[in-house]
Design a protein around this motif. Structure first.
Motif, short mmCIF file in Angstrom:
data_model
loop_
_atom_site.label_atom_id
_atom_site.label_comp_id
_atom_site.label_asym_id
_atom_site.label_seq_id
_atom_site.Cartn_x
_atom_site.Cartn_y
_atom_site.Cartn_z
N TYR A 1 64.46 112.89 68.40
CA TYR A 1 63.22 113.38 67.79
C TYR A 1 62.72 114.64 68.50
CZ TYR A 1 62.45 109.25 64.87
OH TYR A 1 62.56 108.28 63.92
N TRP A 2 62.80 114.57 69.82
CA TRP A 2 62.32 115.69 70.64
C TRP A 2 63.06 116.98 70.27
CZ3 TRP A 2 62.91 116.08 76.66
CH2 TRP A 2 61.95 116.99 77.15
N SER B 1 59.30 107.84 61.27
CA SER B 1 59.83 106.68 62.01
C SER B 1 59.12 105.39 61.60
CB SER B 1 59.66 106.90 63.51
OG SER B 1 58.30 107.03 63.83
N GLU C 1 66.60 104.91 59.31
CA GLU C 1 66.46 106.22 59.94
C GLU C 1 66.63 106.06 61.46
OE1 GLU C 1 63.66 104.54 61.35
OE2 GLU C 1 63.06 106.63 61.66
N ILE D 1 69.77 110.80 61.59
CA ILE D 1 69.15 112.13 61.47
C ILE D 1 69.03 112.58 60.02
CG2 ILE D 1 69.38 114.57 62.06
CD1 ILE D 1 70.53 113.76 64.73
N ILE E 1 58.25 114.58 60.68
CA ILE E 1 59.53 114.13 61.23
C ILE E 1 59.32 112.91 62.11
CG2 ILE E 1 61.38 114.74 62.83
CD1 ILE E 1 61.20 117.60 61.80
N LYS E 2 58.25 112.97 62.92
CA LYS E 2 57.98 111.85 63.83
C LYS E 2 57.40 110.65 63.08
CE LYS E 2 55.70 114.79 66.20
NZ LYS E 2 54.60 115.13 67.11
N THR F 1 62.13 118.25 66.81
CA THR F 1 60.82 118.94 66.72
C THR F 1 60.87 120.29 67.42
OG1 THR F 1 60.05 117.74 68.66
CG2 THR F 1 59.45 116.84 66.53
N THR G 1 66.25 110.62 58.36
CA THR G 1 64.92 111.09 58.80
C THR G 1 64.56 112.42 58.15
OG1 THR G 1 64.99 109.93 60.90
CG2 THR G 1 63.65 111.92 60.82
#
Lengths: 274, 277
Positions: free
Chosen positions: A245-246, A210, A219, A68, A206-207, A249, A71
């Motif tokens: 990730y969910w 990846s 990450e 986290i 953020i996504k 966001t 990322t």
């Protein structure tokens, strides 16, 4: 509307309010049930199809969670540089100078016209042939910044153009130079206009960070893949990554919503209480 | 090449002006083309200090364009503007160099402008709107600028809205703030571009009242307007524009009440019929 309502009318108004309340409550219930059904179905599917190995998960979830900060570091750093690039790019795109405008529009065209994944791989794998060797994390930051900067250039440009021309005229009629006009009058208004879009881009970033996993940046996604692959338990680890990730966001979308509300009220109402 | 500025007999100073006074505004032979549309065909204007001058005419006759040429928000195709001794010639072909741009800014310092759409800065409070240019153009310190701004807010009757944001004001209040903003730069001339045309009819009066008080104060004003009654009451001179030319110039009692020119007569009769006078 007449001021004197008779009592039957008042009852009617109350009845309508109650009926509306009932309808909206039943709508919300159905909405929540739909979510619950989907989630339960997914969990059931996982429990049925895969053997959830709690020892395995206990061992590897902290490893994935440790992605986290990586990322977020990628996303924050890259959105920072992307914003600077976009500001410069937008000024270039709005410039009368054909060279500056040419450079800016080439930049936008090229970096919007090629895949982000390709850009990452190009910097990491192809540039060393030209003697430019970047480690994985800088590679990801450079690629994300350049790519998002090109998209945000157009956002910033349209934000600046959305400030009514009368603002510029008013400022210039007061004797301001075009530089002062931009700095004091146009830019602050454009900034408010583009803030929601920058927030959106941050969530998307953020996504998209990846993608840095392909060059080995440790990450969230890289860690999930690394943890799951050796024992063919990618279902578990990738779901954990997806969930992380969910949640991230969702958190930033909430944060963004609040920020937008603050920005919107800034020019519409007095800041201090009346 | 400069064109000699000629003061026509109709432009003899109005009653507020001392004999022998020098004009503060001299606009000479202003022309403007928009593509192949010849909007202004050589308009000259002379305004003496303390005069209130209105420009009347049908929509599309070029009134606003002329006004915007005076402070070069619109670049004239030909002509010369001299405001308070700052002389700027039309330069339609080349972009102005640094010195040329500085001269236009100099000219604009002498000519404040009030727009039809107010154009207040929405991200700044009322007082912020007023002090922005004094601080960032004239380099005044904040305290002096604020003090001066407050005097002008009192003048337009909006001191109690000092910390309000423009979006919370009515149209009439916004326009009064815009007038105060122009005044705070202490210009020699105020240019009004249809200041009441975007207003709800019930709000026109408060703006006209402020403009009237400025006229009585002896401010020099050039006003493009459709407010016939205001022009008749407050103006020292009226310029009637038709198809890019000043068809008739004179005191309001002549141009409005007893027009000599055929075009002025047609315009006024249509206007008066339309407004049920």
């Amino acid at each position: 509307m007449s001021l004197a309502m008779d009592t039957s009318n008042e009852n009617l108004v109350a009845d309508i309010a109650r009926a509306q309340e009932r309808r909206s409550r039943s709508w919300r219930t159905k909405f929540l049930v739909t979510w619950a059904v989907i989630v339960v179905a997914l969990v059931a599917f996982i429990l049925v199809t895969v053997n959830v190995d709690s020892v395995f998960l206990q061992k590897w979830i902290p490893f994935i969670l440790a992605g986290i900060p990586v990322t977020l570091f990628l996303a924050v750093t890259s959105i920072f540089f992307a914003t600077i690039l976009a500001a410069l790019g937008a000024l270039g795109r709005l410039s009368r100078n054909p060279y500056l405008n040419g450079i800016a529009s080439f930049y936008v065209s090229f970096f919007r016209g090629t895949p982000l994944l390709l850009q990452i791989l190009f910097i990491f794998l192809a540039l060393p042939q030209a003697g430019i060797v970047l480690p994985a994390v800088p590679t990801a930051i450079v690629a994300l910044s350049l790519n998002y900067g090109s998209y945000m250039t157009e956002v910033f440009r349209s934000g600046i153009e959305a400030v009514p021309h009368g603002q510029t005229e008013a400022a210039e009629s007061l004797g301001m130079t075009s530089r002062t006009t931009f700095r004091r009058i146009v830019a602050p208004q454009a900034f408010r206009i583009v803030t929601p879009a920058v927030g959106n881009d941050f969530v998307a970033m953020i996504k998209d960070s990846s993608l840095a996993s392909v060059v080995g940046v440790q990450e969230i996604l890289w860690r999930a893949q690394t943890a799951g692959r050796p024992t063919f338990q990618s279902m578990q680890t990738l779901l954990v990554a997806a969930f992380i990730y969910w949640v991230l966001t969702i958190i930033f979308s909430l944060f963004q919503g609040r920020l937008e509300k603050r920005m919107a009220t800034g020019d519409r109402t007095q800041r201090r209480a009346q | 090449m400069t064109v000699q500025h000629v003061i026509s007999p109709a432009e003899v100073p109005g009653h507020l002006v001392k004999p022998g006074a020098e004009p503060i505004v001299k606009a000479t032979a202003i022309e403007k083309h928009f593509d192949d549309h010849h909007v202004l065909r050589g308009c000259s204007m002379t305004v003496f200090p303390g005069e209130t001058v209105t420009i009347l005419g049908r929509s599309g006759s070029g009134k606003s364009t002329f006004l915007r040429c005076l402070n070069f928000l619109e670049e004239p195709t030909a002509g010369v503007v001299d405001i308070a001794g700052v002389v700027v010639e039309a330069q339609p072909l080349r972009r102005r160099d640094r010195a040329g741009q500085a001269r236009i800014r100099q000219l604009r310092l002498h000519a404040g402008m009030v727009f039809q759409e107010f154009n207040l800065f929405p991200h700044l409070s009322v007082i912020g709107n007023l002090v922005e240019a004094p601080i960032h153009v004239k380099g005044m310190n904040k305290r002096d600028a604020t003090e001066r701004a407050e005097i002008n807010l009192v003048k337009v009757g909006l001191i109690e809205k000092r910390d309000e944001y423009p979006s919370r004001l009515s149209g009439g209040q916004r326009q009064r703030v815009a007038i105060a903003r122009a005044l705070t730069m202490e210009p020699d001339v105020l240019l009004f571009d249809e200041p009441t045309s975007a207003l709800d009819p019930s709000l026109v009066g408060e703006v006209l009242k402020v403009m009237e008080s400025l006229a009585h104060e002896g401010r020099t004003m050039i006003i493009v307007t459709h407010e016939m009654a205001f022009a008749r009451e407050a103006a020292d001179r009226v310029y009637f524009m038709d198809e890019g030319l000043f068809a008739e110039i004179g005191p309001p009692e002549q141009v409005i009440s007893n027009p000599q020119d055929e075009r002025t007569r047609t315009f006024l009769s249509r206007f008066l019929q339309g407004s049920s006078a």
